[in-house]
Design a protein around this motif. Structure first.
Motif, PDB file in Angstrom:
ATOM      1  N   ASN A 275       0.809  -1.220   0.000  1.00  0.00           N
ATOM      2  CA  ASN A 275       0.000   0.000   0.000  1.00  0.00           C
ATOM      3  C   ASN A 275       0.839   1.265   0.000  1.00  0.00           C
TER       4      ASN A 275
ATOM      5  N   LYS B 121       5.651  -3.393  -9.072  1.00  0.00           N
ATOM      6  CA  LYS B 121       5.477  -1.939  -9.218  1.00  0.00           C
ATOM      7  C   LYS B 121       6.620  -1.154  -8.564  1.00  0.00           C
TER       8      LYS B 121
ATOM      9  N   GLY C 215      11.263   4.704  -1.749  1.00  0.00           N
ATOM     10  CA  GLY C 215      12.034   5.636  -0.920  1.00  0.00           C
ATOM     11  C   GLY C 215      11.779   5.457   0.554  1.00  0.00           C
ATOM     12  N   ALA C 216      12.431   6.298   1.338  1.00  0.00           N
ATOM     13  CA  ALA C 216      12.125   6.358   2.761  1.00  0.00           C
ATOM     14  C   ALA C 216      10.668   6.783   2.904  1.00  0.00           C
ATOM     15  N   ASP C 217      10.038   6.355   3.994  1.00  0.00           N
ATOM     16  CA  ASP C 217       8.625   6.684   4.221  1.00  0.00           C
ATOM     17  C   ASP C 217       8.524   8.176   4.570  1.00  0.00           C
TER      18      ASP C 217
ATOM     19  N   LYS D 240       5.969  10.005   5.072  1.00  0.00           N
ATOM     20  CA  LYS D 240       5.014  10.361   6.142  1.00  0.00           C
ATOM     21  C   LYS D 240       5.643  10.118   7.522  1.00  0.00           C
TER      22      LYS D 240
ATOM     23  N   MET E 280       8.890  10.429   8.088  1.00  0.00           N
ATOM     24  CA  MET E 280       9.953  11.439   8.259  1.00  0.00           C
ATOM     25  C   MET E 280       9.396  12.832   8.537  1.00  0.00           C
TER      26      MET E 280
ATOM     27  N   TRP F 191      20.012   1.784   8.652  1.00  0.00           N
ATOM     28  CA  TRP F 191      19.717   1.380   7.266  1.00  0.00           C
ATOM     29  C   TRP F 191      20.932   0.768   6.585  1.00  0.00           C
TER      30      TRP F 191
ATOM     31  N   TYR G 128       9.751   1.060  -9.349  1.00  0.00           N
ATOM     32  CA  TYR G 128      10.449   2.203  -8.766  1.00  0.00           C
ATOM     33  C   TYR G 128      11.525   1.800  -7.754  1.00  0.00           C
TER      34      TYR G 128
ATOM     35  N   LEU H  98      13.490   4.394  -5.778  1.00  0.00           N
ATOM     36  CA  LEU H  98      13.651   5.844  -5.627  1.00  0.00           C
ATOM     37  C   LEU H  98      14.210   6.188  -4.253  1.00  0.00           C
ATOM     38  N   GLY H  99      14.954   7.271  -4.192  1.00  0.00           N
ATOM     39  CA  GLY H  99      15.453   7.754  -2.912  1.00  0.00           C
ATOM     40  C   GLY H  99      16.141   6.650  -2.137  1.00  0.00           C
TER      41      GLY H  99
ATOM     42  N   PRO I  80      14.933  11.393  -5.936  1.00  0.00           N
ATOM     43  CA  PRO I  80      14.090  12.596  -6.027  1.00  0.00           C
ATOM     44  C   PRO I  80      14.015  13.428  -4.746  1.00  0.00           C
ATOM     45  N   GLU I  81      14.915  13.188  -3.790  1.00  0.00           N
ATOM     46  CA  GLU I  81      14.821  13.892  -2.498  1.00  0.00           C
ATOM     47  C   GLU I  81      14.855  15.406  -2.652  1.00  0.00           C
TER      48      GLU I  81
ATOM     49  N   SER J 230      21.274   8.381   2.488  1.00  0.00           N
ATOM     50  CA  SER J 230      21.635   7.014   2.829  1.00  0.00           C
ATOM     51  C   SER J 230      22.719   6.516   1.867  1.00  0.00           C
TER      52      SER J 230
HETATM   53  C1  HXC Z   1       5.459   7.237   1.955  1.00  0.00           C
HETATM   54  C2  HXC Z   1       4.701   6.640  -0.123  1.00  0.00           C
HETATM   55  C3  HXC Z   1       5.978   6.832  -0.680  1.00  0.00           C
HETATM   56  C4  HXC Z   1       7.010   7.255   0.204  1.00  0.00           C
HETATM   57  C5  HXC Z   1       4.657   6.226  -2.250  1.00  0.00           C
HETATM   58  N1  HXC Z   1       3.917   6.260  -1.132  1.00  0.00           N
HETATM   59  N2  HXC Z   1       5.909   6.572  -2.006  1.00  0.00           N
HETATM   60  N3  HXC Z   1       4.459   6.839   1.186  1.00  0.00           N
HETATM   61  N4  HXC Z   1       6.709   7.431   1.503  1.00  0.00           N
HETATM   62  N5  HXC Z   1       8.273   7.418  -0.222  1.00  0.00           N
HETATM   63  C6  HXC Z   1       2.488   5.953  -0.982  1.00  0.00           C
HETATM   64  C7  HXC Z   1       1.624   7.081  -1.527  1.00  0.00           C
HETATM   65  O1  HXC Z   1       1.479   8.099  -0.549  1.00  0.00           O
HETATM   66  C8  HXC Z   1       0.329   6.350  -1.767  1.00  0.00           C
HETATM   67  O2  HXC Z   1      -0.339   6.156  -0.539  1.00  0.00           O
HETATM   68  C9  HXC Z   1       0.808   4.963  -2.243  1.00  0.00           C
HETATM   69  O3  HXC Z   1       2.148   4.834  -1.780  1.00  0.00           O
HETATM   70  C10 HXC Z   1       0.824   4.839  -3.751  1.00  0.00           C
HETATM   71  O4  HXC Z   1       1.574   5.924  -4.274  1.00  0.00           O
HETATM   72  P1  HXC Z   1       1.036   6.883  -5.435  1.00  0.00           P
HETATM   73  O5  HXC Z   1       1.796   8.140  -5.347  1.00  0.00           O
HETATM   74  O6  HXC Z   1      -0.464   6.995  -5.362  1.00  0.00           O
HETATM   75  O7  HXC Z   1       1.438   6.047  -6.729  1.00  0.00           O
HETATM   76  P2  HXC Z   1       1.770   6.604  -8.177  1.00  0.00           P
HETATM   77  O8  HXC Z   1       0.833   7.702  -8.559  1.00  0.00           O
HETATM   78  O9  HXC Z   1       1.874   5.390  -9.046  1.00  0.00           O
HETATM   79  O10 HXC Z   1       3.221   7.284  -8.044  1.00  0.00           O
HETATM   80  C11 HXC Z   1       4.341   6.490  -7.757  1.00  0.00           C
HETATM   81  C12 HXC Z   1       5.510   7.409  -7.331  1.00  0.00           C
HETATM   82  C13 HXC Z   1       5.085   8.325  -6.179  1.00  0.00           C
HETATM   83  C14 HXC Z   1       6.014   8.226  -8.529  1.00  0.00           C
HETATM   84  C15 HXC Z   1       6.671   6.459  -6.885  1.00  0.00           C
HETATM   85  O11 HXC Z   1       4.462   7.539  -5.163  1.00  0.00           O
HETATM   86  C16 HXC Z   1       6.205   9.094  -5.551  1.00  0.00           C
HETATM   87  O12 HXC Z   1       6.685  10.064  -6.097  1.00  0.00           O
HETATM   88  N6  HXC Z   1       6.592   8.670  -4.342  1.00  0.00           N
HETATM   89  C17 HXC Z   1       7.622   9.366  -3.563  1.00  0.00           C
HETATM   90  C18 HXC Z   1       8.993   9.095  -4.130  1.00  0.00           C
HETATM   91  C19 HXC Z   1      10.067   9.839  -3.341  1.00  0.00           C
HETATM   92  O13 HXC Z   1      10.039  11.069  -3.232  1.00  0.00           O
HETATM   93  N7  HXC Z   1      10.981   9.078  -2.784  1.00  0.00           N
HETATM   94  C20 HXC Z   1      12.074   9.650  -1.969  1.00  0.00           C
HETATM   95  C21 HXC Z   1      11.651   9.682  -0.546  1.00  0.00           C
HETATM   96  S1  HXC Z   1      12.828  10.514   0.458  1.00  0.00           S
HETATM   97  P3  HXC Z   1      -1.906   6.494  -0.369  1.00  0.00           P
HETATM   98  O14 HXC Z   1      -2.151   6.257   1.085  1.00  0.00           O
HETATM   99  O15 HXC Z   1      -2.109   7.902  -0.823  1.00  0.00           O
HETATM  100  O16 HXC Z   1      -2.567   5.493  -1.270  1.00  0.00           O
HETATM  101  C22 HXC Z   1      14.016   9.380   0.743  1.00  0.00           C
HETATM  102  C23 HXC Z   1      15.111   9.833   1.664  1.00  0.00           C
HETATM  103  C24 HXC Z   1      16.286   8.934   1.545  1.00  0.00           C
HETATM  104  O17 HXC Z   1      13.997   8.295   0.282  1.00  0.00           O
HETATM  105  C25 HXC Z   1      17.294   9.277   2.569  1.00  0.00           C
HETATM  106  C26 HXC Z   1      17.124   8.432   3.766  1.00  0.00           C
HETATM  107  C27 HXC Z   1      17.056   6.969   3.492  1.00  0.00           C
END
Ligand code: HXC
Length: 257
Positions: A23, A59, A64-66, A68, A70, A87, A104, A106-107, A130-131, A140
């Motif tokens: 999810n 999929k 990435g890191a969660d 919500k 953080m 980590w 994906y 990512l991050g 994409p951070e 990380s």
């Molecule tokens: C928390 C996330 C999440 C994330 C996705 N979700 N990525 N929740 N943290 N990183 C959740 C969404 O909120 C959503 O929950 C569900 O997963 C499905 O995602 P959607 O966005 O609806 O899917 P889609 O439209 O297909 O887009 C996919 C996506 C997008 C392009 C990958 O989810 C996205 O941009 N996610 C964030 C990517 C990101 O910025 N990652 C870097 C994080 S920072 P709901 O409840 O709404 O259904 C990081 C720091 C690293 O990683 C350094 C420390 C380790």
């Protein structure tokens, strides 16, 4: 430990860990990381296991890191907790880990894959850091491992613009070893890990340690380090067996554990 965010399986000598928060596209939270670390500890300690595979869903390997989790954290929280230090457990694994990446990465997901030893990608894979879009930047190891893997030009491009790289580009620039059709990825990753697990475990572990040393030291020091470990393989039963098997035109039976 009961796992709620990962699935764990074992096929022969291969330990398989599947990130499983469908999810949230396998977003990495603290609970998932503790479970992952526990599973890694178990496979590392199990003499039956010679290599591991880390994978996600079709999929997402991990989006990435969660974010919500953080979001409410302040500087003092992350500083005192030393956020992210937990980590890095996977980068300290002594047995090889193959990352099988579909969708994906990512991050922190891309960073987790880069902490593994080999990245195999599905043709659907998308790698990104994409951070910068969140007002922060990779925390990380992304600025370090991505730069070492693909060079400054591609690393800067990805980290500063948040552009994603597809599987073909990732293979071309050396981030991933090989690309497979998505439905074949896991089988190929397990096959790769099985192939590694058939070898001499201590020789594999030393080879891994020696390759990793290339990222930490000068060429001369690295070559000296390699030579010392290379010499030590001559103390292994497996080395005696491997060379005897070659001379006798048979398959080696490696046993050192
Ligand atoms: C928390 C996330 C999440 C994330 C996705 N979700 N990525 N929740 N943290 N990183 C959740 C969404 O909120 C959503 O929950 C569900 O997963 C499905 O995602 P959607 O966005 O609806 O899917 P889609 O439209 O297909 O887009 C996919 C996506 C997008 C392009 C990958 O989810 C996205 O941009 N996610 C964030 C990517 C990101 O910025 N990652 C870097 C994080 S920072 P709901 O409840 O709404 O259904 C990081 C720091 C690293 O990683 C350094 C420390 C380790």
């Amino acid at each position: 430990m009961a796992y709620e965010n990962i699935l764990v399986d074992q096929k022969g000598a291969v330990g398989i860990i599947t990130l499983n928060r469908p999810n949230a596209l396998n977003a990495l939270n603290g609970a998932l990381i503790e479970e992952l670390n526990d599973a890694l500890d178990r496979f590392e300690a199990d003499p039956e296991v010679g290599a591991m595979v880390l994978t996600g869903s079709q999929k997402a390997f991990a989006a990435g890191a969660d974010i919500k989790e953080m979001q409410p954290k302040h500087y003092m929280d992350v500083y005192f907790e030393d956020f992210i230090s937990r980590w890095e457990r996977i980068s300290r694994c002594r047995k090889p880990v193959v990352a099988a990446v579909a969708g994906y990465a990512l991050g922190g997901g891309c960073e987790l894959a880069m902490m593994c030893d080999i990245i195999l990608a599905a043709d659907t894979a998308k790698f990104g850091q994409p951070e910068i879009n969140l007002g922060t930047f990779p925390g990380s190891g992304g600025t370090q491992r991505l730069t070492r893997a693909v060079g400054k030009a591609k690393a800067m491009d990805m980290i500063l613009t948040a552009r994603m790289m597809d599987a073909a580009e990732a293979e071309r620039v050396g981030l991933v070893s090989r690309v497979f059709p998505a439905d074949e990825l896991l089988d190929e990753a397990v096959k790769t890990a099985e192939k590694i697990a058939e070898k001499s475990l201590p020789a594999v572990m030393m080879a891994k340690e020696s390759v990793n040393r290339a990222f930490e030291t000068t060429l001369a020091e690295g070559v000296r380090f390699e030579r010392r470990l290379f010499h030590s393989t001559f103390a292994l039963e497996d080395q005696k067996e491997g060379m005897a098997a070659f001379a006798e035109k048979r398959e080696p039976q490696f046993k050192d554990r």
